[in-house]
Write a protein that holds these residues in place. Structure first.
Motif, PDB file in Angstrom:
ATOM      1  N   GLY A   1      -1.444  58.256 -13.695  1.00  0.00           N
ATOM      2  CA  GLY A   1      -2.742  58.819 -13.301  1.00  0.00           C
ATOM      3  C   GLY A   1      -3.389  59.588 -14.443  1.00  0.00           C
ATOM      4  N   GLY A   2      -2.586  60.334 -15.173  1.00  0.00           N
ATOM      5  CA  GLY A   2      -3.103  61.065 -16.321  1.00  0.00           C
ATOM      6  C   GLY A   2      -3.605  60.137 -17.411  1.00  0.00           C
ATOM      7  N   PHE A   3      -2.880  59.043 -17.636  1.00  0.00           N
ATOM      8  CA  PHE A   3      -3.308  58.063 -18.632  1.00  0.00           C
ATOM      9  C   PHE A   3      -4.621  57.398 -18.222  1.00  0.00           C
ATOM     10  CE2 PHE A   3      -3.313  53.668 -20.228  1.00  0.00           C
ATOM     11  CZ  PHE A   3      -3.380  53.944 -21.593  1.00  0.00           C
ATOM     12  N   ILE A   4      -4.736  57.041 -16.946  1.00  0.00           N
ATOM     13  CA  ILE A   4      -5.970  56.428 -16.448  1.00  0.00           C
ATOM     14  C   ILE A   4      -7.138  57.401 -16.601  1.00  0.00           C
ATOM     15  CG2 ILE A   4      -7.143  55.593 -14.366  1.00  0.00           C
ATOM     16  CD1 ILE A   4      -4.401  54.405 -13.534  1.00  0.00           C
ATOM     17  N   LEU A   5      -6.906  58.674 -16.265  1.00  0.00           N
ATOM     18  CA  LEU A   5      -7.956  59.688 -16.415  1.00  0.00           C
ATOM     19  C   LEU A   5      -8.353  59.841 -17.884  1.00  0.00           C
ATOM     20  CD1 LEU A   5      -9.786  61.772 -15.140  1.00  0.00           C
ATOM     21  CD2 LEU A   5      -7.920  63.429 -15.336  1.00  0.00           C
ATOM     22  N   LEU A   6      -7.381  59.798 -18.786  1.00  0.00           N
ATOM     23  CA  LEU A   6      -7.670  59.887 -20.221  1.00  0.00           C
ATOM     24  C   LEU A   6      -8.547  58.718 -20.662  1.00  0.00           C
ATOM     25  CD1 LEU A   6      -7.179  61.176 -23.025  1.00  0.00           C
ATOM     26  CD2 LEU A   6      -5.163  59.702 -23.194  1.00  0.00           C
ATOM     27  N   VAL A   7      -8.209  57.514 -20.227  1.00  0.00           N
ATOM     28  CA  VAL A   7      -8.999  56.336 -20.587  1.00  0.00           C
ATOM     29  C   VAL A   7     -10.421  56.448 -20.035  1.00  0.00           C
ATOM     30  CG1 VAL A   7      -9.227  53.844 -20.223  1.00  0.00           C
ATOM     31  CG2 VAL A   7      -7.006  54.824 -20.829  1.00  0.00           C
ATOM     32  N   LEU A   8     -10.561  56.897 -18.791  1.00  0.00           N
ATOM     33  CA  LEU A   8     -11.887  57.050 -18.194  1.00  0.00           C
ATOM     34  C   LEU A   8     -12.704  58.119 -18.925  1.00  0.00           C
ATOM     35  CD1 LEU A   8     -11.024  56.778 -14.400  1.00  0.00           C
ATOM     36  CD2 LEU A   8     -12.183  55.084 -15.821  1.00  0.00           C
ATOM     37  N   ASP A   9     -12.053  59.222 -19.311  1.00  0.00           N
ATOM     38  CA  ASP A   9     -12.746  60.281 -20.045  1.00  0.00           C
ATOM     39  C   ASP A   9     -13.192  59.801 -21.419  1.00  0.00           C
ATOM     40  OD1 ASP A   9     -12.635  62.078 -17.984  1.00  0.00           O
ATOM     41  OD2 ASP A   9     -10.940  63.222 -18.781  1.00  0.00           O
ATOM     42  N   ILE A  10     -12.354  59.024 -22.095  1.00  0.00           N
ATOM     43  CA  ILE A  10     -12.741  58.478 -23.397  1.00  0.00           C
ATOM     44  C   ILE A  10     -13.931  57.535 -23.224  1.00  0.00           C
ATOM     45  CG2 ILE A  10     -12.009  56.942 -25.272  1.00  0.00           C
ATOM     46  CD1 ILE A  10      -9.202  58.231 -24.970  1.00  0.00           C
ATOM     47  N   TRP A  11     -13.906  56.714 -22.182  1.00  0.00           N
ATOM     48  CA  TRP A  11     -15.028  55.820 -21.900  1.00  0.00           C
ATOM     49  C   TRP A  11     -16.307  56.630 -21.654  1.00  0.00           C
ATOM     50  CZ3 TRP A  11     -16.773  54.570 -16.566  1.00  0.00           C
ATOM     51  CH2 TRP A  11     -17.829  53.653 -16.565  1.00  0.00           C
ATOM     52  N   ALA A  12     -16.199  57.720 -20.890  1.00  0.00           N
ATOM     53  CA  ALA A  12     -17.363  58.562 -20.611  1.00  0.00           C
ATOM     54  C   ALA A  12     -17.901  59.170 -21.903  1.00  0.00           C
ATOM     55  CB  ALA A  12     -16.986  59.663 -19.617  1.00  0.00           C
ATOM     56  N   ILE A  13     -17.018  59.676 -22.761  1.00  0.00           N
ATOM     57  CA  ILE A  13     -17.450  60.307 -24.010  1.00  0.00           C
ATOM     58  C   ILE A  13     -18.133  59.294 -24.918  1.00  0.00           C
ATOM     59  CG2 ILE A  13     -16.615  61.410 -26.126  1.00  0.00           C
ATOM     60  CD1 ILE A  13     -14.500  62.821 -24.304  1.00  0.00           C
ATOM     61  N   VAL A  14     -17.586  58.098 -25.030  1.00  0.00           N
ATOM     62  CA  VAL A  14     -18.213  57.058 -25.850  1.00  0.00           C
ATOM     63  C   VAL A  14     -19.594  56.713 -25.294  1.00  0.00           C
ATOM     64  CG1 VAL A  14     -18.047  54.620 -26.510  1.00  0.00           C
ATOM     65  CG2 VAL A  14     -16.052  56.113 -26.718  1.00  0.00           C
ATOM     66  N   SER A  15     -19.706  56.627 -23.984  1.00  0.00           N
ATOM     67  CA  SER A  15     -20.991  56.330 -23.362  1.00  0.00           C
ATOM     68  C   SER A  15     -21.991  57.465 -23.580  1.00  0.00           C
ATOM     69  CB  SER A  15     -20.794  56.079 -21.871  1.00  0.00           C
ATOM     70  OG  SER A  15     -22.009  55.778 -21.250  1.00  0.00           O
ATOM     71  N   ILE A  16     -21.520  58.703 -23.500  1.00  0.00           N
ATOM     72  CA  ILE A  16     -22.395  59.860 -23.726  1.00  0.00           C
ATOM     73  C   ILE A  16     -22.909  59.853 -25.153  1.00  0.00           C
ATOM     74  CG2 ILE A  16     -22.458  62.376 -23.919  1.00  0.00           C
ATOM     75  CD1 ILE A  16     -20.370  62.368 -21.563  1.00  0.00           C
ATOM     76  N   VAL A  17     -22.021  59.654 -26.117  1.00  0.00           N
ATOM     77  CA  VAL A  17     -22.418  59.658 -27.522  1.00  0.00           C
ATOM     78  C   VAL A  17     -23.393  58.518 -27.810  1.00  0.00           C
ATOM     79  CG1 VAL A  17     -21.556  59.356 -29.879  1.00  0.00           C
ATOM     80  CG2 VAL A  17     -20.343  60.855 -28.297  1.00  0.00           C
ATOM     81  N   GLY A  18     -23.236  57.383 -27.146  1.00  0.00           N
ATOM     82  CA  GLY A  18     -24.121  56.245 -27.354  1.00  0.00           C
ATOM     83  C   GLY A  18     -25.406  56.294 -26.555  1.00  0.00           C
ATOM     84  N   SER A  19     -25.594  57.325 -25.763  1.00  0.00           N
ATOM     85  CA  SER A  19     -26.791  57.409 -24.929  1.00  0.00           C
ATOM     86  C   SER A  19     -27.990  57.883 -25.752  1.00  0.00           C
ATOM     87  CB  SER A  19     -26.557  58.363 -23.759  1.00  0.00           C
ATOM     88  OG  SER A  19     -26.554  59.696 -24.205  1.00  0.00           O
ATOM     89  N   SER A  20     -29.155  57.830 -25.133  1.00  0.00           N
ATOM     90  CA  SER A  20     -30.375  58.257 -25.811  1.00  0.00           C
ATOM     91  C   SER A  20     -30.713  59.722 -25.522  1.00  0.00           C
ATOM     92  CB  SER A  20     -31.538  57.358 -25.383  1.00  0.00           C
ATOM     93  OG  SER A  20     -31.714  57.433 -23.986  1.00  0.00           O
ATOM     94  N   ALA A  21     -29.793  60.462 -24.939  1.00  0.00           N
ATOM     95  CA  ALA A  21     -30.019  61.875 -24.646  1.00  0.00           C
ATOM     96  C   ALA A  21     -30.084  62.679 -25.937  1.00  0.00           C
ATOM     97  CB  ALA A  21     -28.895  62.404 -23.752  1.00  0.00           C
ATOM     98  N   SER A  22     -30.654  63.867 -25.848  1.00  0.00           N
ATOM     99  CA  SER A  22     -30.742  64.726 -27.028  1.00  0.00           C
ATOM    100  C   SER A  22     -29.343  65.185 -27.442  1.00  0.00           C
ATOM    101  CB  SER A  22     -31.618  65.943 -26.727  1.00  0.00           C
ATOM    102  OG  SER A  22     -30.983  66.780 -25.778  1.00  0.00           O
ATOM    103  N   THR A  23     -29.235  65.622 -28.681  1.00  0.00           N
ATOM    104  CA  THR A  23     -27.934  66.054 -29.205  1.00  0.00           C
ATOM    105  C   THR A  23     -27.360  67.200 -28.388  1.00  0.00           C
ATOM    106  OG1 THR A  23     -28.623  65.367 -31.408  1.00  0.00           O
ATOM    107  CG2 THR A  23     -26.736  66.840 -31.278  1.00  0.00           C
ATOM    108  N   GLY A  24     -28.187  68.145 -28.012  1.00  0.00           N
ATOM    109  CA  GLY A  24     -27.724  69.280 -27.212  1.00  0.00           C
ATOM    110  C   GLY A  24     -27.153  68.851 -25.878  1.00  0.00           C
TER     111      GLY A  24
END
Length: 61
Positions: free
Chosen positions: A8-31
């Motif tokens: 479960g912890g590994f799955i959560l880690l993978v999902l969090d990494i996916w979320a972070i990559v998606s956040i960084v690739g989004s068009s939202a402001s840096t802040g």
């Protein structure tokens, strides 16, 4: 039971990494990106759920 929480912890880690990559690739402001990444890193499960519902999406739509 330790193996189940480990998986479960590994799955959560993978999902969090996916979320972070998606956040960084989004068009939202840096802040906003920094705040979203901090939320996901500091509160892994809750932050992921909140991001899934209300967070910025990847720019490749």
């Amino acid at each position: 039971m330790t193996e189940v929480s480990g998986i479960g912890g590994f799955i959560l880690l993978v999902l969090d990494i996916w979320a972070i990559v998606s956040i960084v690739g989004s068009s939202a402001s840096t802040g906003k990106k920094v705040l979203w990444v901090l939320l996901v890193v500091l509160l892994p499960l809750l932050g992921f759920i909140i991001w899934l519902i209300a967070g910025p999406r990847s720019a490749k739509a």
